[in-house]
Design a protein around this motif. Structure first.
Motif, PDB file in Angstrom:
ATOM      1  N   ALA A  63     -59.867  27.793 -81.740  1.00  0.00           N
ATOM      2  CA  ALA A  63     -60.059  28.777 -80.665  1.00  0.00           C
ATOM      3  C   ALA A  63     -59.131  28.560 -79.479  1.00  0.00           C
ATOM      4  O   ALA A  63     -58.635  29.517 -78.890  1.00  0.00           O
ATOM      5  CB  ALA A  63     -61.509  28.758 -80.197  1.00  0.00           C
ATOM      6  N   GLY A 106     -67.766  26.415 -82.415  1.00  0.00           N
ATOM      7  CA  GLY A 106     -66.374  26.597 -82.007  1.00  0.00           C
ATOM      8  C   GLY A 106     -65.516  25.421 -82.425  1.00  0.00           C
ATOM      9  O   GLY A 106     -65.937  24.271 -82.362  1.00  0.00           O
ATOM     10  N   TYR A 108     -61.973  23.415 -81.656  1.00  0.00           N
ATOM     11  CA  TYR A 108     -61.018  23.236 -80.575  1.00  0.00           C
ATOM     12  C   TYR A 108     -60.081  22.076 -80.859  1.00  0.00           C
ATOM     13  O   TYR A 108     -60.488  21.060 -81.414  1.00  0.00           O
ATOM     14  CB  TYR A 108     -61.742  22.974 -79.235  1.00  0.00           C
ATOM     15  CG  TYR A 108     -62.618  24.116 -78.842  1.00  0.00           C
ATOM     16  CD1 TYR A 108     -62.105  25.170 -78.102  1.00  0.00           C
ATOM     17  CD2 TYR A 108     -63.941  24.179 -79.244  1.00  0.00           C
ATOM     18  CE1 TYR A 108     -62.905  26.249 -77.757  1.00  0.00           C
ATOM     19  CE2 TYR A 108     -64.747  25.258 -78.907  1.00  0.00           C
ATOM     20  CZ  TYR A 108     -64.224  26.289 -78.173  1.00  0.00           C
ATOM     21  OH  TYR A 108     -65.004  27.352 -77.843  1.00  0.00           O
TER      22      TYR A 108
END
Length: 113
Positions: A63, A106, A108
């Protein structure tokens, strides 16, 4: 752990055509490099990337890039909070990186010394 900056990732079809727009937008000069079969340009808070679909999928699945002052400490703190290490700390053309999946899903990239 403190996140010092966030880099927004953006896939572009034509990196050479896209870079001038982002240089004007940010007032920054692009820094270009290649990693894992993908051509990239770092321009201010943007990471532009282009390449074959298979290679780009690996980059696009993340992301954002989170810059931290101490990568090992940031990874340790995130894991203690429930994050999962997807890719352990490793050297890259721009320092070291690790990829983590946060407890809420998410993914990262963390970068730092």
């Amino acid at each position: 752990m403190a996140i010092e900056s966030v880099v927004v990732r953006q896939r572009v079809e034509d990196l050479d055509a896209a870079v001038p727009f982002y240089e004007r937008l940010t007032g920054s000069t692009a820094s270009r490099f290649a990693f894992a079969g993908v051509t990239l340009a770092s321009v201010g808070p943007f990471l532009l990337f282009s390449g074959p679909d298979e290679a780009v999928r690996r980059v696009a699945g993340v992301a954002a890039t989170l810059a931290v002052g101490d990568l090992d400490a940031a990874v340790e703190d995130a894991v203690a909070g429930g994050a999962e290490v997807v890719a352990p700390s490793a050297p890259t053309p721009n320092g070291h990186r690790a990829v983590l999946r946060h407890p809420h899903g998410g993914v990262y990239e963390y970068v730092g010394p």
